[in-house]
Structures are given as C-alpha cells and as structure tokens.
Design a protein around this motif. Structure first.
Motif, PDB file in Angstrom:
ATOM      1  N   ILE A 140       6.258  -9.773   3.689  1.00 26.48           N
ATOM      2  CA  ILE A 140       5.550  -8.520   3.940  1.00 26.48           C
ATOM      3  C   ILE A 140       4.345  -8.471   3.005  1.00 26.48           C
ATOM      4  O   ILE A 140       4.458  -8.775   1.815  1.00 26.48           O
ATOM      5  CB  ILE A 140       6.453  -7.300   3.708  1.00 26.48           C
ATOM      6  CG1 ILE A 140       7.529  -7.216   4.796  1.00 26.48           C
ATOM      7  CG2 ILE A 140       5.642  -6.011   3.675  1.00 26.48           C
ATOM      8  CD1 ILE A 140       8.513  -6.070   4.605  1.00 26.48           C
ATOM      9  N   ALA A 141       3.186  -8.111   3.539  1.00 23.26           N
ATOM     10  CA  ALA A 141       1.967  -7.966   2.751  1.00 23.26           C
ATOM     11  C   ALA A 141       1.665  -6.479   2.567  1.00 23.26           C
ATOM     12  O   ALA A 141       1.865  -5.676   3.475  1.00 23.26           O
ATOM     13  CB  ALA A 141       0.801  -8.657   3.439  1.00 23.26           C
ATOM     14  N   THR A 142       1.181  -6.129   1.399  1.00 22.61           N
ATOM     15  CA  THR A 142       0.776  -4.752   1.127  1.00 22.61           C
ATOM     16  C   THR A 142      -0.742  -4.651   1.241  1.00 22.61           C
ATOM     17  O   THR A 142      -1.466  -5.574   0.875  1.00 22.61           O
ATOM     18  CB  THR A 142       1.210  -4.316  -0.279  1.00 22.61           C
ATOM     19  OG1 THR A 142       0.576  -5.170  -1.254  1.00 22.61           O
ATOM     20  CG2 THR A 142       2.719  -4.417  -0.437  1.00 22.61           C
ATOM     21  N   THR A 143      -1.206  -3.533   1.751  1.00 25.64           N
ATOM     22  CA  THR A 143      -2.644  -3.324   1.869  1.00 25.64           C
ATOM     23  C   THR A 143      -2.953  -1.844   1.705  1.00 25.64           C
ATOM     24  O   THR A 143      -2.181  -0.983   2.136  1.00 25.64           O
ATOM     25  CB  THR A 143      -3.178  -3.836   3.224  1.00 25.64           C
ATOM     26  OG1 THR A 143      -4.587  -3.587   3.302  1.00 25.64           O
ATOM     27  CG2 THR A 143      -2.471  -3.177   4.401  1.00 25.64           C
ATOM     28  N   GLY A 144      -4.066  -1.574   1.076  1.00 22.87           N
ATOM     29  CA  GLY A 144      -4.481  -0.187   0.912  1.00 22.87           C
ATOM     30  C   GLY A 144      -5.535   0.227   1.915  1.00 22.87           C
ATOM     31  O   GLY A 144      -5.976   1.372   1.925  1.00 22.87           O
ATOM     32  N   ARG A 145      -5.945  -0.716   2.761  1.00 22.54           N
ATOM     33  CA  ARG A 145      -7.017  -0.451   3.715  1.00 22.54           C
ATOM     34  C   ARG A 145      -6.479  -0.328   5.129  1.00 22.54           C
ATOM     35  O   ARG A 145      -5.460  -0.906   5.473  1.00 22.54           O
ATOM     36  CB  ARG A 145      -8.050  -1.590   3.672  1.00 22.54           C
ATOM     37  CG  ARG A 145      -8.768  -1.708   2.359  1.00 22.54           C
ATOM     38  CD  ARG A 145      -9.744  -2.879   2.359  1.00 22.54           C
ATOM     39  NE  ARG A 145      -9.052  -4.167   2.293  1.00 22.54           N
ATOM     40  CZ  ARG A 145      -9.142  -5.107   3.209  1.00 22.54           C
ATOM     41  NH1 ARG A 145      -9.865  -4.908   4.310  1.00 22.54           N
ATOM     42  NH2 ARG A 145      -8.514  -6.255   3.067  1.00 22.54           N
ATOM     43  N   LEU A 146      -7.184   0.422   5.938  1.00 21.90           N
ATOM     44  CA  LEU A 146      -6.890   0.476   7.369  1.00 21.90           C
ATOM     45  C   LEU A 146      -7.612  -0.679   8.039  1.00 21.90           C
ATOM     46  O   LEU A 146      -8.766  -0.982   7.715  1.00 21.90           O
ATOM     47  CB  LEU A 146      -7.337   1.816   7.957  1.00 21.90           C
ATOM     48  CG  LEU A 146      -6.617   3.052   7.414  1.00 21.90           C
ATOM     49  CD1 LEU A 146      -7.248   4.316   7.986  1.00 21.90           C
ATOM     50  CD2 LEU A 146      -5.140   3.009   7.758  1.00 21.90           C
TER      51      LEU A 146
END
Length: 257
Positions: A81-87
């Motif tokens: 699973i990758a985390t991202t703060g962007r849409l």
C-alpha cells in the motif's frame, strides 16, 4: 509481539530528515513494528538527531535495511500500500487508511508472507512512477487548509491503525466469536508481478497493441487490473506461458527468432 506485525515492512522512500527517520523508528517500536526499509536515504542514519529521536527504538533504526530503489524494497512482498497526500487524476481510487490497512495483515501465521506500507519523501511525496508499484493507495484525511502531514506523523497514524487491527485479530483468534472462513491462497509476490509486467510490455509492443509514446499510461492501467485480480503464483505462471506462446507465434509468423 503480535505476529501479524512482524510480516509488515515500513518503507521510506528517499527520506531527507534524520529527525523524521528517528521518530519513525520510535513509533514503530511503540506499535510493535520492527522492519524499517529505507530507499536511497538522503540523510545520515547515524546522525545524532536520528539517534535522539529514536530513543528506545534505536534497535529498529540500527536494523534498518537500506536499498537503492523501490522494487528492491518490495522483493518478496505479496501486498503493498502506498500513502499519498495528493489527489490524482488516475483511475486508482484513494482509500481511507481504516479501510485499506487491515489488508496488509497476513492471512495466516506463515513465514513466507510479507507486505509493505510505503511513504514518500518529505518534500514531494511519492511520484506517479513510484505509486504504480503498490496495489492500493491511501490518503490520510486532514483539513483542507493544511492537508500535508509530516512524514513521521503519517507513519505514526498508520502504525497505530496497523497495531489496533492486528491486536483485534489476535483477540478474535484467542476468543473466537464467529466461525472464520478458510484462508485464501497466497498472491504472487510483487517482484514476480514486475517480471510479468516487463514481459507483457515487450509482447504488447511487438504485436502493436502498445506504442512507445503511450506504453507507460496503458501499462499503468493494466497494472491496476492485475493488482485488483490478485493472481497467485500458479496463475501468474500460466499468464507468462501465454505470453511466451504469443511471442513465439509472432516470431514464427514474421521470420524472427
């Protein structure tokens, strides 16, 4: 130690701050996680700041594995699973951590299972090229006024949730209240999938389904399709066999080796 957490790697891609790395090691120790992997770190892991922030998590920091690239960090993993703060404008959905993270927990106490939770650099987060190595993406919901979390804070939020869900599963196993379903078979590892994607791209370029200038975007969509289906090793071997036969048939028809 909760055994499920021993199968999970926390992967930090190009971390730049020793304070963040030390704080991540500390919260991992707090939450029962011990496998820290650093992809091309941009800071000194032995720096005084990292050691000071790690406190009693200094053993996690000392045992951290350093690798050159993200695929190397994921060797042997079945799930990531990758985390991202962007849409993102891609078709891949962004999930809540509470929904996605339990999927990283192993289905049974078998040593062959491994999973990874990936965090990007402090200044830019994970790029699109890095995100494609994960089957699922999560975004920690935050205020629209300032949605970007500090790296160590993001690790803390996700580590707490992993610990909470692993503890709940351990209690359920010790004191079952419902009948559990049969354990599903293992998915193919991510490095096996990467080999398949390389073969697939070669064959699709050869038969004219892909064109060099659009191959990357089309392959990203095919990756998402395979990630959703979760083939096991035998199923993936069957698909690679199909690719070999297609490649042979095309070569024979065109007079190529």
């Amino acid at each position: 130690m909760i055994w499920q957490l021993d199968r999970i790697r926390i992967v930090l891609v190009e971390p730049a701050g020793p304070l963040n790395v030390g704080a991540a090691a500390r919260v991992m120790k707090n939450m029962g996680l011990r496998h820290l992997v650093l992809v091309n770190p941009q800071c000194d892991l032995q720096a005084e700041e990292a050691q000071r922030m790690a406190v009693h998590g200094d053993d996690v920091l000392a045992a951290a594995k350093v690798v050159a690239n993200l695929p190397e960090a994921l060797v042997g993993c079945e799930r990531a699973i990758a985390t991202t703060g962007r849409l993102h404008r891609q078709d891949q959905p962004l999930e809540l951590p509470e929904v996605a993270l339990p999927w990283l927990l192993p289905p049974a106490p078998e040593t062959s299972f491994a999973a990874a939770l990936i965090f990007g650099p402090e200044d830019r987060g994970l790029s699109n090229d890095e995100l494609i190595y994960a089957q699922r993406w999560v975004r920690i919901p935050a205020s629209d006024r300032y949605p970007s979390l500090n790296l160590a804070q993001a690790v803390a939020v996700c580590s707490y949730l992993l610990h909470r869900y692993a503890l709940a599963e351990a209690l359920e196993a010790a004191f079952p209240t419902v009948e559990t379903a049969a354990v599903a078979g293992h998915s193919a590892s991510l490095d096996q999938l990467e080999g398949f994607y390389r073969d697939l791209e070669i064959v699709l370029l050869k038969i004219g389904y892909l064109y060099p200038h659009t191959a990357a975007s089309r392959m990203a969509k095919l990756r998402r399709l395979l990630h959703r289906s979760g083939p096991d090793s035998k199923e993936l071997a069957m698909l690679r066999g199909i690719l070999r036969q297609v490649s042979w048939a095309v070569g024979k028809a065109t007079g190529q080796d």
